[in-house]
Design a protein around this motif. Structure first.
Motif, PDB file in Angstrom:
ATOM      1  N   MET A   1       0.652  -1.710   0.349  1.00 38.34           N
ATOM      2  CA  MET A   1      -0.093   0.286  -0.238  1.00 38.34           C
ATOM      3  C   MET A   1       1.272   1.110   0.255  1.00 38.34           C
ATOM      4  N   ALA A   2       0.406   2.384  -1.116  1.00 36.75           N
ATOM      5  CA  ALA A   2       1.541   3.615  -0.674  1.00 36.75           C
ATOM      6  C   ALA A   2       1.173   3.903   0.150  1.00 36.75           C
ATOM      7  N   ASP A   3       2.389   4.929   0.656  1.00 38.83           N
ATOM      8  CA  ASP A   3       1.901   6.476   1.495  1.00 38.83           C
ATOM      9  C   ASP A   3       1.207   6.703   1.699  1.00 38.83           C
ATOM     10  N   PRO A   4       0.598   7.446   2.812  1.00 34.47           N
ATOM     11  CA  PRO A   4      -0.582   8.414   2.666  1.00 34.47           C
ATOM     12  C   PRO A   4       0.400   9.760   2.235  1.00 34.47           C
ATOM     13  N   TYR A   5      -0.641  10.154   1.282  1.00 31.44           N
ATOM     14  CA  TYR A   5       0.159  11.567   0.404  1.00 31.44           C
ATOM     15  C   TYR A   5       0.574  12.579   1.818  1.00 31.44           C
ATOM     16  N   ASP A   6       1.339  13.343   1.171  1.00 33.08           N
ATOM     17  CA  ASP A   6       2.270  14.167   1.860  1.00 33.08           C
ATOM     18  C   ASP A   6       2.221  15.746   1.660  1.00 33.08           C
ATOM     19  N   PRO A   7       1.928  16.164   1.547  1.00 33.22           N
ATOM     20  CA  PRO A   7       1.893  17.680   0.480  1.00 33.22           C
ATOM     21  C   PRO A   7       3.277  18.775   1.052  1.00 33.22           C
ATOM     22  N   GLY A   8       3.507  18.146   2.227  1.00 33.55           N
ATOM     23  CA  GLY A   8       5.254  18.753   2.821  1.00 33.55           C
ATOM     24  C   GLY A   8       6.105  18.338   1.993  1.00 33.55           C
ATOM     25  N   ARG A   9       5.932  16.653   1.875  1.00 33.44           N
ATOM     26  CA  ARG A   9       7.187  16.724   0.961  1.00 33.44           C
ATOM     27  C   ARG A   9       7.327  17.267  -0.653  1.00 33.44           C
ATOM     28  N   GLU A  10       5.863  17.671  -1.123  1.00 29.58           N
ATOM     29  CA  GLU A  10       6.602  18.769  -2.012  1.00 29.58           C
ATOM     30  C   GLU A  10       6.631  20.416  -2.426  1.00 29.58           C
ATOM     31  N   GLY A  11       7.181  20.243  -0.657  1.00 35.36           N
ATOM     32  CA  GLY A  11       7.351  21.783  -0.671  1.00 35.36           C
ATOM     33  C   GLY A  11       6.250  22.753   0.162  1.00 35.36           C
TER      34      GLY A  11
END
Length: 278
Positions: A1-11
């Protein structure tokens, strides 16, 4: 299962310790804590939010109307057109809000109506400022605000300055059109009265739009504004009659009978009357 989306990883900024957040900028703590129902009726929250959001839209309307008048007075009409178009769209939002309030039935309203006391929408000082700014100037409507010297001063100041319609006619006069002198020097506090000479001026504009395009555009922006304003008044009457029938309003007005009288008020009468003869 993919990790939950984290907007922080995109800045995306995810930490707001010591810096302004969305809620800070909009003062949401103050806004969202301003709803204080006085009863346990479920629909009182709807009633409060409906009127508070309407007052916020009116706040923006006054901001736009004031700026539009200033631009018209300076013969800088293009920015004024955008502002007036925005005012019409705000009125559209206010009209749509009645659809939400109409989901409240008479039985729902009676559960909290007594909690309102003598408070009533006709006491809205921002609404009165909008009417005064547009040109519907009735000094008798200052009385509900006599207990607030600060608000009364704002309303008195509005009556002392040219209305939106006054400024439009002054712009027409500066453009060389024969606006009657008694109109240009009229008592600004007095309610507007339809004037044959003013209708004749607008008739010149509408008979040859290409020659007077800027004033023609201004006239149509004013008609747009009043068109939406009339719809708002009509929706107000319909909603009130649907909820309370023909009972008197909480502020002591005749309720529906009072609101129906307001339907007869014309802000820019000459712009409507001239259409019959075109």
């Amino acid at each position: 299962m993919a990790d939950p989306y984290d907007p922080g990883r995109e800045g995306a900024e995810m930490s707001f310790e010591g810096q302004m957040s969305y809620g800070d900028y909009l003062a949401l703590d103050a806004i969202l804590s301003a709803q204080a129902p006085l009863s346990d009726a479920h629909d009182e929250m709807l009633f409060i939010v409906q009127h508070q959001t309407s007052e916020l839209w009116m706040r923006l309307m006054l901001h736009e109307l004031s700026a539009a008048r200033a631009r018209i007075a300076a013969d800088d009409l293009a920015p004024a057109f955008k502002m007036l178009a925005r005012v019409a769209r705000i009125m559209e939002q206010l009209n749509s809000a009645w659809d939400v309030l109409r989901t409240m039935t008479p039985s729902d309203y009676t559960r909290f109506r007594t909690a309102l006391g003598a408070s009533s929408g006709f006491q809205s000082w921002q609404y009165r400022l909008i009417e005064y700014a547009a040109g519907n100037r009735n000094p008798a409507m200052l009385k509900p605000h006599a207990h607030r010297p600060d608000i009364l001063a704002r309303l008195e100041a509005e009556l002392a300055r040219p209305s939106l319609y006054d400024e439009a006619l002054r712009a027409a006069a500066r453009a060389g059109l024969p606006v009657p002198e008694e109109v240009l020097t009229r008592d600004l506090r007095a309610p507007w009265t339809a004037h044959d000479g003013v209708e004749a001026v607008w008739r010149i504009v509408y008979d040859d739009p290409e020659a007077h395009w800027t004033l023609y555009d201004l006239a149509e922006k004013l008609v747009d504004f009043e068109d939406y304003f009339r719809r708002w008044r009509f929706n107000h009457v319909t909603t009130v009659e649907r909820v309370i029938g023909l009972k008197r309003g909480t502020g002591g007005t005749g309720g529906v009978s009072y609101l129906r009288r307001m339907l007869e008020v014309e802000l820019f009468p000459e712009l409507w009357h001239l259409r019959t003869g075109l």
